[in-house]
Enzyme design. Structure first.
Site, PDB file in Angstrom:
ATOM      1  N   CYS A   2       0.852  -1.181   0.000  1.00 13.16           N
ATOM      2  CA  CYS A   2       0.000   0.000   0.000  1.00 13.16           C
ATOM      3  C   CYS A   2       0.895   1.241   0.000  1.00 13.16           C
ATOM      4  CB  CYS A   2      -0.934   0.114   1.185  1.00 13.16           C
ATOM      5  SG  CYS A   2      -2.059  -1.260   1.347  1.00 13.16           S
ATOM      6  N   ARG A  27       3.874  -0.518  -4.778  1.00 10.96           N
ATOM      7  CA  ARG A  27       3.624  -1.008  -3.422  1.00 10.96           C
ATOM      8  C   ARG A  27       2.327  -1.800  -3.307  1.00 10.96           C
ATOM      9  NH1 ARG A  27       6.845   1.909   0.151  1.00 10.96           N
ATOM     10  NH2 ARG A  27       5.507   1.316   1.887  1.00 10.96           N
ATOM     11  N   TRP A  75      -2.731  -2.834  -1.501  1.00  9.44           N
ATOM     12  CA  TRP A  75      -2.404  -4.249  -1.593  1.00  9.44           C
ATOM     13  C   TRP A  75      -3.181  -4.887  -0.448  1.00  9.44           C
ATOM     14  CZ3 TRP A  75      -0.390  -8.157   1.437  1.00  9.44           C
ATOM     15  CH2 TRP A  75       0.029  -9.308   0.760  1.00  9.44           C
ATOM     16  N   ASN A 101      -1.411   2.468   5.470  1.00  8.11           N
ATOM     17  CA  ASN A 101      -0.521   1.402   5.030  1.00  8.11           C
ATOM     18  C   ASN A 101      -0.058   0.660   6.277  1.00  8.11           C
ATOM     19  OD1 ASN A 101       2.994   1.472   4.156  1.00  8.11           O
ATOM     20  ND2 ASN A 101       1.603  -0.217   4.004  1.00  8.11           N
ATOM     21  N   GLY A 102      -0.382  -0.626   6.353  1.00 10.88           N
ATOM     22  CA  GLY A 102       0.001  -1.405   7.528  1.00 10.88           C
ATOM     23  C   GLY A 102      -1.110  -2.362   7.894  1.00 10.88           C
ATOM     24  N   GLU A 491      17.310 -17.917  -7.970  1.00 10.67           N
ATOM     25  CA  GLU A 491      16.902 -16.562  -8.355  1.00 10.67           C
ATOM     26  C   GLU A 491      16.175 -16.590  -9.708  1.00 10.67           C
ATOM     27  OE1 GLU A 491      16.444 -13.914  -6.968  1.00 10.67           O
ATOM     28  OE2 GLU A 491      16.441 -12.362  -8.499  1.00 10.67           O
ATOM     29  N   LYS A 495      12.347 -15.360 -10.375  1.00 15.60           N
ATOM     30  CA  LYS A 495      12.014 -14.350 -11.400  1.00 15.60           C
ATOM     31  C   LYS A 495      10.926 -14.881 -12.316  1.00 15.60           C
ATOM     32  CE  LYS A 495      13.300 -11.478 -10.103  1.00 15.60           C
ATOM     33  NZ  LYS A 495      14.215 -11.214  -9.016  1.00 15.60           N
ATOM     34  N   GLU A 498       7.416 -15.261 -10.576  1.00 12.50           N
ATOM     35  CA  GLU A 498       6.734 -14.048 -10.131  1.00 12.50           C
ATOM     36  C   GLU A 498       6.211 -13.202 -11.288  1.00 12.50           C
ATOM     37  OE1 GLU A 498      10.519 -11.256  -8.772  1.00 12.50           O
ATOM     38  OE2 GLU A 498       8.590 -10.909  -7.825  1.00 12.50           O
ATOM     39  N   HIS A 514      16.426 -37.040  -5.644  1.00 13.32           N
ATOM     40  CA  HIS A 514      15.720 -37.450  -4.427  1.00 13.32           C
ATOM     41  C   HIS A 514      14.259 -37.006  -4.440  1.00 13.32           C
ATOM     42  CE1 HIS A 514      19.489 -38.856  -2.779  1.00 13.32           C
ATOM     43  NE2 HIS A 514      20.042 -37.760  -3.314  1.00 13.32           N
ATOM     44  N   LYS A 613       6.005  -4.457  -4.261  1.00 12.43           N
ATOM     45  CA  LYS A 613       7.469  -4.383  -4.190  1.00 12.43           C
ATOM     46  C   LYS A 613       7.972  -4.281  -2.753  1.00 12.43           C
ATOM     47  CE  LYS A 613      11.482  -2.856  -6.487  1.00 12.43           C
ATOM     48  NZ  LYS A 613      11.882  -4.230  -6.874  1.00 12.43           N
TER      49      LYS A 613
HETATM   50  O1  M6R Z   1      13.040  -4.846  -0.554  1.00 11.12           O
HETATM   51  P1  M6R Z   1      13.543  -6.206  -0.201  1.00 11.12           P
HETATM   52  O2  M6R Z   1      14.807  -6.552  -0.853  1.00 11.12           O
HETATM   53  O3  M6R Z   1      13.603  -6.428   1.290  1.00 11.12           O
HETATM   54  O4  M6R Z   1      12.425  -7.191  -0.760  1.00 11.12           O
HETATM   55  C1  M6R Z   1      12.475  -8.557  -0.507  1.00 11.12           C
HETATM   56  C2  M6R Z   1      11.543  -9.320  -1.429  1.00 11.12           C
HETATM   57  O5  M6R Z   1      10.226  -8.937  -1.211  1.00 11.12           O
HETATM   58  C3  M6R Z   1      11.890  -9.104  -2.899  1.00 11.12           C
HETATM   59  O6  M6R Z   1      13.208  -9.408  -3.177  1.00 11.12           O
HETATM   60  C4  M6R Z   1      10.982  -9.963  -3.808  1.00 11.12           C
HETATM   61  O7  M6R Z   1      11.275 -11.307  -3.638  1.00 11.12           O
HETATM   62  C5  M6R Z   1      11.168  -9.510  -5.256  1.00 11.12           C
HETATM   63  N1  M6R Z   1       9.898  -9.184  -5.814  1.00 11.12           N
HETATM   64  C6  M6R Z   1      11.795 -10.534  -6.132  1.00 11.12           C
HETATM   65  O8  M6R Z   1      11.960 -10.075  -7.422  1.00 11.12           O
END
Ligand code: M6R
Length: 618
Positions: A2, A27, A75, A101-102, A491, A495, A498, A514, A613
């Site tokens: 948010c 956000r 969000w 926000n929270g 990673e 990517k 998501e 396994h 984000k």
């Molecule tokens: O701002 P941060 O690095 O603490 O965020 C952590 C994760 O939320 C962030 O890396 C998330 O996994 C990304 N969307 C991945 O691309």
């Protein structure tokens, strides 16, 4: 999660509120809304399901003369995304509006109490209780004084909040409060501004006030006094020296600059981001990390390091562990913050905690930092955002200086954080006497070549595009690798899932037998990270194993690797790089691959569904 913005000033409020929301949309973006206090003493709320663009459209249909207002991009935590649950929320009278926000953890109890007192609720959000609490306080104990009403309301809340409040009776004033969720303020000749993040101020001001947890502020504007911003502690005492800082990002850094999406732009910015971070880092005495302010004796005494982070930043932690342990010979434990916060930790006065967070606002990571502080550890933050909560919580900060990262999928912050981890590992290695200065210099020189190698990979995006058919019909995929390759695989899988919504599981290549090997049948896509490293032959065997079971293999390999070329269906080639730096180079292919697959599947690259984000709630 948010984003909130607020404005009061001499201009119409709506343009800033909508532009500000657009910059904060990363956000959260399931609904958006705005509350405008008209000069005539009423509040107009406009809100809708969907994105800020939809709200903008709605706003074009109305005319409100208002120089004060608040706005929100959501969000969802409590209550599904809907018009009713979109912020702002108001009290029974409709005389005040609140954005938040929270999370208000005790909202059920408060709601019951307020319903008993005659308040009726229109949404299923936790936030609406704040509006009714304020109404209740204004009518009774606060005797119409919003500042007091806010203080009293906050004293009843548990959870986290960045709040914006406007009231019809005060058409030139907005109130804000912060606890556990970020909130920054600014004043200019034109007015007073509040926002969840400094990006909303781009092009308006570089000078920012950072609110502290527990504080409340009143932002006002009048022709005579101009814009004023008064900050109070939770008990009402005035704050005379608020925490301020200057931003050195230029406004254009947060625009798309001709790229089709922010992810494309941020992928392309990686060489520059790495160069910026490396500038002036090597001196005749070794790696320069003035930020650390830690003596050689203190470093020698470090007994263990905890690295705590989430998501992509956690993957940086996995990489950092290997290089710190191997170069500085200090034991490292890497943990995901959300798990770490509920585990027992072994902390002594010689334990160092490193939190890694792009945004500096991830709630779980911040909670870990607080936990480690309370246990007596020193906390170092590796973050991208100047003045973020992580930066303020930590004893020392290494800023990765990647510039604003807007796309929800983290790319340039990932590589920059890895480079920061290398600098730290070299620094610790030299200070602990485990690496000679000469070797530190050699490694640094190799590191200086990384931007060039990334540039080379960037020219090979066609290889990633060419591999997309392997994923189009698939329901799932596997990412395999060994050693550093396992981290790159993790990673890459994150990517892909998501932004393309295609299930992707990462597994250490040797461990695959396994269990996950059962997934593989004809045409199943398997991405194998197999650079020219000390485990290459072992990984090649894993390629053979999945091939034998019908997998389509997309191999990330080093230029000239004939063997991998023979047994793979698609090749993502990287130029030769030292083994310990190859993950920084190789991951760029997997970022591009994820983006091409997401494009081919018609997904929204920068704003994938359900994500935000900054994850500012637990
Ligand atoms: O701002 P941060 O690095 O603490 O965020 C952590 C994760 O939320 C962030 O890396 C998330 O996994 C990304 N969307 C991945 O691309």
């Amino acid at each position: 999660m948010c984003g909130i913005v607020g404005y009061t000033g001499k201009n119409q409020a709506l343009p800033f509120l909508l532009n500000g929301l657009a910059t904060l949309e990363y956000r959260g973006y399931d609904s958006a809304g705005v509350a405008l206090v008209s000069g005539a003493g009423s509040i107009e709320q406009i809100k809708c399901l969907g994105r800020v663009a939809a709200l903008k459209k709605l706003c074009e249909e109305i005319t409100v003369d208002a120089t004060c207002g608040i706005a929100h991009t959501r969000w969802a935590t409590h209550g599904e995304p809907s018009n009713f649950n979109a912020h702002p929320h108001s009290d029974c009278s409709g005389q005040l509006s609140v954005v938040h926000n929270g999370i208000i953890e005790n909202y059920q109890e408060l709601k019951q109490e307020l319903e008993k007192a005659g308040h009726s609720f229109k949404s299923s959000t936790d936030t609406e209780v704040i509006a009714h609490l304020l109404e209740e306080n204004l009518q009774h104990e606060a005797h119409g004084d919003m500042l007091v009403a806010l203080q009293l309301a906050i004293s009843r809340l548990t959870g986290s909040w960045a709040l914006g409040v406007v009231e019809a009776r005060e058409p030139h004033t907005l109130y804000v409060a912060r606890s556990g969720s970020p909130l920054v303020l600014a004043t200019t000749e034109d007015g007073a501004y509040a926002a969840s993040d400094i990006t909303a101020f781009a092009g308006i001001t570089n000078h920012v006030v950072n609110m502290e947890d527990g504080q409340i502020a009143r932002l006002s504007y009048s022709k005579d006094s101009g814009a004023t911003c008064k900050i109070f502690e939770s008990d009402g005492t005035s704050v005379s020296n608020p925490d301020t800082f200057d931003i050195d990002w230029d406004a254009s850094a947060a625009t798309m600059g001709g790229y089709p999406d922010f992810m494309a732009k941020e992928i392309a910015e990686q060489p520059e981001a790495v160069r910026r971070l490396l500038k002036n880092r090597l001196t005749p005495d070794g790696i320069r990390l003035d930020e650390l302010d830690i003596s050689t004796d203190e470093i020698a005494a470090i007994d263990r390091i905890y690295i705590v982070a989430c998501g992509t930043s956690y993957h940086v932690g996995l990489y950092a562990r290997t290089i710190i342990e191997s170069w500085a010979r200090i034991p490292v434990i890497v943990a995901q913050a959300s798990e770490f916060n509920y585990e027992e930790v072994l902390v002594t006065q010689h334990t160092l905690c490193i939190i890694i967070t792009q945004s500096g606002e991830t709630a779980d990571t911040l909670a870990s930092a607080r936990k480690m502080h309370a246990a007596g550890a020193k906390v170092l933050a590796i973050t991208n955002v100047v003045g973020s909560s992580a930066a303020r919580e930590a004893d020392a900060v290494v800023y990765v200086q990647a510039g604003p990262e807007v796309s929800v999928a983290s790319t340039k912050a990932y590589t920059a954080q890895m480079v920061a981890a290398v600098l730290l590992a070299l620094f610790l290695a030299e200070k602990t006497g485990n690496m000679r200065l000469k070797e530190v210099c050699t490694k640094f020189q190799e590191l200086e070549r990384v931007p060039q190698l990334i540039e080379e990979v960037l020219t090979r995006g066609w290889q990633d595009e060419a591999a997309t058919p392997a994923f189009i019909e698939a329901n799932s995929s596997l990412f395999l690798g060994r050693g550093f390759g396992a981290t790159t695989a993790a990673e890459g899988a994150l990517k892909l899932k998501e932004i393309s919504y295609l299930h992707a599981e990462s597994y250490p290549a040797g461990e695959m037998k396994h269990g996950p090997i059962a997934l593989i049948d004809q045409g199943f896509p398997v991405v194998v990270v197999c650079p020219d490293d000390h485990v290459r032959y072992k990984t090649i065997s894993n390629i053979e194993e999945v091939k034998a079971r019908g997998a389509v293999v997309i191999a990330l390999a080093t230029d000239g690797d004939q063997k991998v070329a023979q047994i793979s269906d698609y090749l993502l080639l990287v130029p030769a790089a030292p083994e310990y730096f190859s993950p920084i180079v190789g991951v760029v292919h997997l970022q591009m691959l994820a983006r091409f697959v997401a494009l081919a599947r018609g997904c929204d690259i920068d704003k994938p569904r359900n994500l935000a984000k900054s994850v500012t709630v637990e």
